[in-house]
Design a protein around this motif. Structure first.
Motif: not given
Length: 660
Positions: A49-54
């Protein structure tokens, strides 16, 4: 669908430290649950999730290098350029990204993970601005865990699922041929003229901004309006690079000097075209076409774009959307050659529709010929008393203004048509009532003058254009009655024509002097030729009817009801107007047995100058008309030429532009 955290461009974004703490808290909570179920390896299973979100946040806010660093590979510059070009290629006003799938609730999983591989779904909403409706679609990306960190596997399909390697996005607008404006017989009121389409091949521009800035600088429209170079730049960047993009149309013979300047700008090319933009008749009413400047675009709205040829005056402007329709807009993917193009999304435009007018070619030709020889500004408008159709609109020397509809002149004793109607219907007068016509008379402290005549009938005083008679008779009418009759005959009311028209101005008189001035067509009274023609039409038919010139396009909510005159007023007005044209000041216009009418030549001071307008107002059969000539001229002579259908001889001396 899960919205992204707010960034500094509108979405709140938590400080980096708090984000880290929150991630750790979530991870620890997850681990606690897994330990309770005897599952191990929590720290080896970080969320994607953090990679997608960022990645999505960086892309949305325009930090393309940061987004590129979230991808696998070393050519981060190529990824950054690809993401950064999306807005330019679409000329997008905004780009919004969100986790999840459009139309599905937040319970739907946005990320599907299988070991070290994952797939994420997100939504894209592109505001195409002037290009049309928002474009919303589902996007997806593949991720891979490398060295314990999730990275996005770059592919052009992240931008759009149908976009392939070596392709770019572009916006294609297909503009349908503009519809025509027709007369009452179905003939077009426009003819083709030779012109140039100036434009560019977007992919061949070495410095697009410099070229388009020069184009805007060298283009002067209506004495000062300019094209917006930034909006032109957006249009060029979003167009297919290999296709000629027209940006401006100039008429040959009319815009030669400007065309020469544009042709010298590096990167600007042109094509010879034939365009149906020149009015064959009533040009001030039909209107003209011109480039879409920034302020004109505010009038007509999207989806028209800078440089588009749009209506800039008259019917062409008022009925722009009907006549032009709207373009069909497509977002396409194409390769570098432009030969292979695939449509990704299309928004169908609206087809143009013709506009029919009530202009009668025979009457229009007669009206144009009647004014053709004058050396001063003049206007003529003719209507059918039986139904209110405007059959002719002629303007001569008015510098493009439709003064036949919009002119504002004092009517003088020609306004006696309304004054007499009021006297006949409310004061019991007839055309044979005895009256006086002194050279000077004072009413309510105001002095009125006329060429004195012996005492006689009201008809003889009216025929002689006796302002002092009308001023004296004002005592027989109260202010409320006068104003009520003016309103019944459309003065100062909306006619719902769908085109600009001055419906007249008769402010409520404050005292007897102002009321006398109103009865004599002086003081603050102003009328247009169209308004006076309607008074003549009411006198001829016995009914005042609202005018119309656009067939089927009037506004019923604003169109007043027809008003029938009292029998006494009808008979009295016919007697007055018949006497005036047979033996009075209007006798030069008497060419047929049923022709009636009156004249007036009021003067007034404006800006330190004395101005004059010469009127003829009358009718013959089912034709009522009014002529207003700025300056000293025989409006009755011009009326005779109109009725006979012969050109006018050069006559008249200028007194300056009287209309405001």
């Amino acid at each position: 669908m899960t919205n992204l955290p707010m960034t500094r461009r509108g979405r709140r974004r938590a400080p980096a430290g708090s984000r880290t703490l929150r991630r750790r808290a979530i991870s620890m909570a997850a681990c606690g649950g897994l330990v309770a179920s005897l599952t191990t390896g929590c720290w080896a299973e970080p969320s994607a999730m953090p990679a997608v979100r960022d990645f999505l946040i960086a892309w949305q806010v325009g930090n393309y290098p940061a987004a590129a660093k979230k991808t696998i590979g070393t050519d981060h510059e190529k990824v950054s350029d690809a993401l950064g070009e999306v807005r330019a290629q679409l000329d997008a006003a905004s780009l919004r990204l969100a986790l999840g799938v459009p139309g599905q609730d937040t319970s739907t999983k946005a990320i599907e993970k299988k070991g070290d591989e994952a797939d994420a779904s997100f939504s894209v909403k592109v505001d195409l601005g002037e290009n049309g409706q928002p474009w919303t679609y589902k996007g997806s990306m593949h991720l891979r865990r490398v060295g314990g960190k999730w990275k996005v596997v770059w592919a052009p399909s992240i931008i759009n699922p149908q976009l392939k390697e070596g392709q770019r996005l572009a916006v294609v607008s297909e503009t349908p041929p503009r519809a025509t404006i027709k007369d009452v017989q179905g003939h077009t009121l426009l003819h083709k003229v030779p012109a140039w389409d100036f434009g560019v091949y977007p992919g061949q521009l070495k410095n697009p901004q410099r070229t388009l800035t020069a184009l805007a600088k060298e283009t002067t429209i209506d004495g000062g309006r300019k094209l917006d170079p930034e909006r032109l730049l957006g249009r060029v960047r979003s167009a297919p690079p290999q296709r000629f993009l027209p940006l401006l149309t100039l008429r040959k013979g009319q815009d030669n000097a400007e065309a020469y300047r544009l042709a010298r700008i590096p990167g600007i090319g042109f094509r010879n075209v034939q365009v149906p933009i020149a009015p064959t008749a009533a040009p001030e009413l039909v209107g003209s076409l011109g480039p879409a400047t920034a302020d004109r675009l505010q009038q007509v709205g999207a989806p028209y774009q800078p440089g588009d040829t749009i209506g800039v005056s008259g019917i062409q402007l008022i009925q722009q959307r009907r006549l032009a329709g709207t373009p069909t807009v497509s977002v396409v993917a194409q390769d570098a050659s432009g030969a292979n193009t695939e449509k990704l999304r299309t928004w169908e435009g609206q087809q143009p529709q013709e506009v029919s007018t009530t202009l009668n070619p025979r009457q229009q030709t007669k009206a144009d010929n009647a004014l053709a020889g004058l050396t001063v500004p003049a206007s003529l408008v003719a209507v059918r008393p039986s139904d209110g159709q405007v059959v002719a609109v002629a303007n001569h020397g008015t510098l493009g203004r439709n003064l036949a509809f919009e002119g504002r002149y004092p009517p003088g004793t020609a306004f006696g048509i309304l004054s007499a109607e009021t006297l006949f219907s409310s004061a019991g007068m007839t055309h044979s009532t005895k009256t006086e016509c002194p050279g000077t008379v004072t009413v309510g402290g105001q002095t009125f003058t006329s060429k004195g005549r012996p005492a006689g009938s009201f008809a003889s005083s009216f025929a002689g254009g006796c302002a002092t008679t009308l001023a004296q008779l004002s005592g027989k009418v109260d202010t409320r009655t006068l104003m009520a009759e003016a309103g019944r005959l459309g003065i100062g009311k909306s006619w719902g024509m769908g085109v600009p028209a001055f419906t007249g101005s008769l402010p409520t008189p404050a005292n007897d002097g102002e009321k006398a001035a109103a009865m004599a067509g002086q003081g603050k009274v102003q009328m247009s030729p169209l308004g006076m023609a309607l008074l003549a039409a009411a006198a001829q038919s016995g009914t005042w009817r609202p005018p119309y010139v656009l067939s089927g396009l009037t506004n019923p909510a604003e169109t007043p009801q027809a008003q029938t005159l009292q029998p006494a007023a009808i008979n009295g007005l016919k007697g007055l107007l018949s006497r005036a044209i047979k033996t009075g000041a209007a006798r030069a216009a008497y060419v047929y047995g049923d022709a009636v009418g009156t004249t007036a030549s009021p003067t007034w001071t404006e800006g330190g100058q004395t101005r004059t307008v010469s009127w003829f107002v009358g009718s013959r059969g089912d034709l009522a008309f009014a002529i207003a000539i700025e300056g000293h001229a025989s409006a009755a002579d011009v009326a005779a030429k109109f009725l006979r259908g012969t050109p006018a001889k050069t006559t008249g001396t200028t007194a300056g532009a009287a209309a405001r």
